[in-house]
Write a protein that holds these residues in place. Structure first.
Motif, PDB file in Angstrom:
ATOM      1  N   HIS A 121      43.307   0.632 -50.612  1.00 32.61           N
ATOM      2  CA  HIS A 121      43.284  -0.089 -49.339  1.00 32.61           C
ATOM      3  C   HIS A 121      43.315   0.856 -48.140  1.00 32.61           C
ATOM      4  O   HIS A 121      42.594   0.648 -47.160  1.00 32.61           O
ATOM      5  N   THR A 122      44.115   1.901 -48.217  1.00 35.59           N
ATOM      6  CA  THR A 122      44.283   2.799 -47.070  1.00 35.59           C
ATOM      7  C   THR A 122      43.550   4.121 -47.230  1.00 35.59           C
ATOM      8  O   THR A 122      43.366   4.839 -46.246  1.00 35.59           O
ATOM      9  N   GLY A 123      43.149   4.473 -48.446  1.00 34.21           N
ATOM     10  CA  GLY A 123      42.511   5.754 -48.675  1.00 34.21           C
ATOM     11  C   GLY A 123      43.489   6.905 -48.835  1.00 34.21           C
ATOM     12  O   GLY A 123      43.078   8.050 -49.061  1.00 34.21           O
ATOM     13  N   GLU A 124      44.775   6.635 -48.706  1.00 35.25           N
ATOM     14  CA  GLU A 124      45.791   7.692 -48.865  1.00 35.25           C
ATOM     15  C   GLU A 124      45.707   8.310 -50.263  1.00 35.25           C
ATOM     16  O   GLU A 124      45.443   7.614 -51.241  1.00 35.25           O
ATOM     17  N   THR A 125      45.918   9.607 -50.337  1.00 30.51           N
ATOM     18  CA  THR A 125      45.912  10.284 -51.629  1.00 30.51           C
ATOM     19  C   THR A 125      47.229  11.015 -51.857  1.00 30.51           C
ATOM     20  O   THR A 125      47.845  11.519 -50.918  1.00 30.51           O
ATOM     21  N   LEU A 126      47.640  11.041 -53.111  1.00 32.62           N
ATOM     22  CA  LEU A 126      48.807  11.790 -53.549  1.00 32.62           C
ATOM     23  C   LEU A 126      48.393  12.575 -54.788  1.00 32.62           C
ATOM     24  O   LEU A 126      47.493  12.169 -55.513  1.00 32.62           O
ATOM     25  N   SER A 127      49.059  13.693 -55.049  1.00 33.19           N
ATOM     26  CA  SER A 127      48.656  14.491 -56.206  1.00 33.19           C
ATOM     27  C   SER A 127      49.837  15.231 -56.800  1.00 33.19           C
ATOM     28  O   SER A 127      50.861  15.448 -56.144  1.00 33.19           O
ATOM     29  N   LYS A 128      49.676  15.604 -58.062  1.00 30.35           N
ATOM     30  CA  LYS A 128      50.616  16.471 -58.750  1.00 30.35           C
ATOM     31  C   LYS A 128      49.815  17.337 -59.698  1.00 30.35           C
ATOM     32  O   LYS A 128      48.723  16.965 -60.141  1.00 30.35           O
ATOM     33  N   SER A 129      50.334  18.516 -60.016  1.00 31.42           N
ATOM     34  CA  SER A 129      49.582  19.437 -60.853  1.00 31.42           C
ATOM     35  C   SER A 129      50.530  20.207 -61.747  1.00 31.42           C
ATOM     36  O   SER A 129      51.755  20.108 -61.639  1.00 31.42           O
ATOM     37  N   SER A 130      49.941  20.976 -62.670  1.00 26.46           N
ATOM     38  CA  SER A 130      50.754  21.792 -63.573  1.00 26.46           C
ATOM     39  C   SER A 130      51.525  22.852 -62.814  1.00 26.46           C
ATOM     40  O   SER A 130      52.574  23.303 -63.260  1.00 26.46           O
ATOM     41  N   GLU A 131      51.007  23.273 -61.658  1.00 24.22           N
ATOM     42  CA  GLU A 131      51.737  24.248 -60.845  1.00 24.22           C
ATOM     43  C   GLU A 131      52.851  23.591 -60.046  1.00 24.22           C
ATOM     44  O   GLU A 131      53.880  24.188 -59.789  1.00 24.22           O
ATOM     45  N   VAL A 132      52.637  22.331 -59.656  1.00 27.58           N
ATOM     46  CA  VAL A 132      53.648  21.596 -58.882  1.00 27.58           C
ATOM     47  C   VAL A 132      53.947  20.317 -59.652  1.00 27.58           C
ATOM     48  O   VAL A 132      53.473  19.238 -59.324  1.00 27.58           O
ATOM     49  N   ASP A 133      54.749  20.466 -60.727  1.00 28.47           N
ATOM     50  CA  ASP A 133      54.967  19.336 -61.634  1.00 28.47           C
ATOM     51  C   ASP A 133      55.727  18.202 -60.959  1.00 28.47           C
ATOM     52  O   ASP A 133      55.733  17.078 -61.437  1.00 28.47           O
ATOM     53  N   ARG A 134      56.369  18.492 -59.843  1.00 29.05           N
ATOM     54  CA  ARG A 134      57.131  17.453 -59.149  1.00 29.05           C
ATOM     55  C   ARG A 134      56.349  16.910 -57.960  1.00 29.05           C
ATOM     56  O   ARG A 134      56.922  16.393 -57.019  1.00 29.05           O
ATOM     57  N   GLY A 135      55.034  17.087 -57.995  1.00 25.28           N
ATOM     58  CA  GLY A 135      54.214  16.540 -56.932  1.00 25.28           C
ATOM     59  C   GLY A 135      54.368  15.039 -56.806  1.00 25.28           C
ATOM     60  O   GLY A 135      54.957  14.369 -57.658  1.00 25.28           O
ATOM     61  N   ALA A 136      53.794  14.494 -55.750  1.00 26.66           N
ATOM     62  CA  ALA A 136      54.016  13.092 -55.421  1.00 26.66           C
ATOM     63  C   ALA A 136      53.186  12.153 -56.287  1.00 26.66           C
ATOM     64  O   ALA A 136      52.096  12.483 -56.746  1.00 26.66           O
ATOM     65  N   ALA A 137      53.741  10.965 -56.522  1.00 28.87           N
ATOM     66  CA  ALA A 137      53.048   9.866 -57.189  1.00 28.87           C
ATOM     67  C   ALA A 137      53.525   8.580 -56.534  1.00 28.87           C
ATOM     68  O   ALA A 137      54.634   8.524 -55.981  1.00 28.87           O
ATOM     69  N   PRO A 138      52.720   7.533 -56.525  1.00 28.56           N
ATOM     70  CA  PRO A 138      53.165   6.266 -55.936  1.00 28.56           C
ATOM     71  C   PRO A 138      54.469   5.796 -56.577  1.00 28.56           C
ATOM     72  O   PRO A 138      54.643   5.862 -57.799  1.00 28.56           O
ATOM     73  N   GLU A 139      55.362   5.293 -55.763  1.00 29.90           N
ATOM     74  CA  GLU A 139      56.685   4.911 -56.253  1.00 29.90           C
ATOM     75  C   GLU A 139      56.631   3.749 -57.244  1.00 29.90           C
ATOM     76  O   GLU A 139      57.508   3.623 -58.088  1.00 29.90           O
ATOM     77  N   ALA A 140      55.635   2.919 -57.156  1.00 32.36           N
ATOM     78  CA  ALA A 140      55.587   1.710 -57.992  1.00 32.36           C
ATOM     79  C   ALA A 140      54.945   1.938 -59.356  1.00 32.36           C
ATOM     80  O   ALA A 140      54.725   0.971 -60.093  1.00 32.36           O
ATOM     81  N   CYS A 141      54.658   3.188 -59.720  1.00 35.93           N
ATOM     82  CA  CYS A 141      54.143   3.441 -61.069  1.00 35.93           C
ATOM     83  C   CYS A 141      55.224   3.121 -62.100  1.00 35.93           C
ATOM     84  O   CYS A 141      56.417   3.196 -61.809  1.00 35.93           O
ATOM     85  N   LEU A 142      54.809   2.776 -63.306  1.00 37.23           N
ATOM     86  CA  LEU A 142      55.728   2.303 -64.332  1.00 37.23           C
ATOM     87  C   LEU A 142      55.537   3.041 -65.645  1.00 37.23           C
ATOM     88  O   LEU A 142      54.543   3.735 -65.843  1.00 37.23           O
ATOM     89  N   SER A 143      56.496   2.858 -66.541  1.00 34.47           N
ATOM     90  CA  SER A 143      56.275   3.231 -67.933  1.00 34.47           C
ATOM     91  C   SER A 143      55.456   2.119 -68.574  1.00 34.47           C
ATOM     92  O   SER A 143      55.357   1.007 -68.041  1.00 34.47           O
ATOM     93  N   LEU A 144      54.859   2.396 -69.730  1.00 31.20           N
ATOM     94  CA  LEU A 144      54.055   1.366 -70.385  1.00 31.20           C
ATOM     95  C   LEU A 144      54.917   0.184 -70.803  1.00 31.20           C
ATOM     96  O   LEU A 144      54.478  -0.975 -70.717  1.00 31.20           O
TER      97      LEU A 144
END
Length: 371
Positions: A121-144
């Motif tokens: 909806h907004t085009g905002e991007t967040l990312s995480k990588s092997s170098e920055v394992d604690r990078g950002a992810a949307p808060e509403a992500c879940l476990s399966l």
């Protein structure tokens, strides 16, 4: 980090428990020669063995177990994919936050490099990588297990811990577990229980530590009976040593063809062929494989402490061999008893079944392995 909630534990002390926590900020390891023979830097995080304390709280662990019956429901749509492929092609998209998309990137060997989230909806991007394992992810992500609300009737406090090869077909993993446990048994299966979007791998170390202190049975899934992946994969070594250090049983879980092949080998060559294999099953944590190099320091530190708990790496190998001997014997006995019940082999099966039961006895103790 996640902790365990109170509730039914299937009679297993310390699993789950509401007051366990891992403070990685205050835990360090001095430069020394570790039990596995690797020099550990002073500033390397140490995965301290957890105790039953009142330090800290975090989200509920109560429904992080799924029944074996629930695993079968998931396997029905796996279409021959490995556990890794199920996560990368299916589950990662089912667990991303509503309104977001995810693109994961891997190198030519299949090693995870990064993932990028995009808000539709907004085009905002967040990312995480092997170098920055604690990078950002949307808060509403879940476990399966959280995302699949249809699985809710199959969830509860886990009483068994599943150790499995990441590259094994998910359907085969489930088949092996079904042969080892009952449909109502509740298992901790990390790929399903963890929120991979927001939790670091130290959260899985936390749950391994729960097993190390609670005597929780480890269900060890192997794709081949005579080449168990736990000898070569660092995460599986950590899980195995935790079970042994905690005094929990190891339950060997094989697919029907592999269990048949193992029993046929016993029938052809006698129990010595399997005992020779078991006592050659020493593992080498330093040279074991890990999908992410960043996992290695914390895993090596955890394995070191687990080995130290039982007197060092050599003693750990002896104890793992003994636990493996029992797990192989029980799996063989189960297979041969089923054959005997089906009258598949007559007197020959009866004789070999007796040999299988001998494997369970104490005459082949690790202190006196077969020559």
């Amino acid at each position: 980090l996640d902790t365990a909630d109170t509730g039914g534990s299937g009679g297993v002390p310390g699993w789950p428990h509401e007051s366990l926590a891992l403070d990685t900020n205050s835990i360090t390891m001095k430069r020394s020669q570790s039990p596995t023979g690797q020099v550990v830097p002073e500033d390397q995080p140490k995965a301290k063995l957890l105790r039953t304390t009142d330090e800290g709280t975090s989200p509920s662990f109560a429904n992080r177990g799924i029944s074996v019956r629930g695993l079968r429901l998931l396997a029905e749509g796996s279409e021959g994919r490995s556990v890794r492929e199920m996560w990368r092609n299916v589950w990662i998209h089912e667990t991303v936050a509503a309104g977001w998309t995810i693109t994961a990137n891997y190198d030519s060997d299949g090693t995870w490099l990064s993932q990028v989230y995009r808000n539709m909806h907004t085009g905002e991007t967040l990312s995480k990588s092997s170098e920055v394992d604690r990078g950002a992810a949307p808060e509403a992500c879940l476990s399966l297990l959280e995302a699949r609300t249809d699985l809710a009737p199959e969830l509860g406090p886990p009483t068994h811990f599943i150790s499995y090869p990441w590259l094994m077909r998910f359907e085969d993993v489930v088949e092996a577990i079904e042969a080892a446990l009952e449909p109502d048994d509740l298992v901790y299966f990390d790929t399903l229980a963890r929120n991979y979007h927001s939790q670091r791998d130290l959260q899985h170390l936390f749950n391994i530590n729960l097993m190390a202190n609670g005597g929780v049975p480890l269900v060890q899934v192997c794709s081949q009976w005579n080449e168990p992946e736990r000898l070569t994969r660092l995460w599986m070594i950590a899980e195995t040593t935790a079970a042994v250090a905690g005094g929990g049983d190891i339950i060997l879980a094989l697919t029907a063809p592999q269990r048949k092949l193992m029993a046929d080998t016993l029938m052809a060559d006698g129990p010595e062929i399997i005992l020779h294999l078991i006592y050659k099953m020493e593992f080498d944590p330093v040279n074991a494989g890990a999908n992410k190099a960043t996992d290695r320091p914390a895993l090596i530190a955890l394995i070191d402490e687990l080995c130290a708990k039982v007197g060092g790496l050599e003693q750990m190998n002896v104890k793992v061999a003994e636990a493996s001997r029992r797990s192989y014997a029980m799996s063989i006995a189960q297979e041969l008893e089923e054959r005997w019940a089906a009258h598949a082999g007559g007197r020959m099966v009866s004789d070999v079944l007796d040999l299988g039961h001998q494997v369970i006895g104490d005459q082949h103790h690790p202190s006196n392995p077969p020559q």
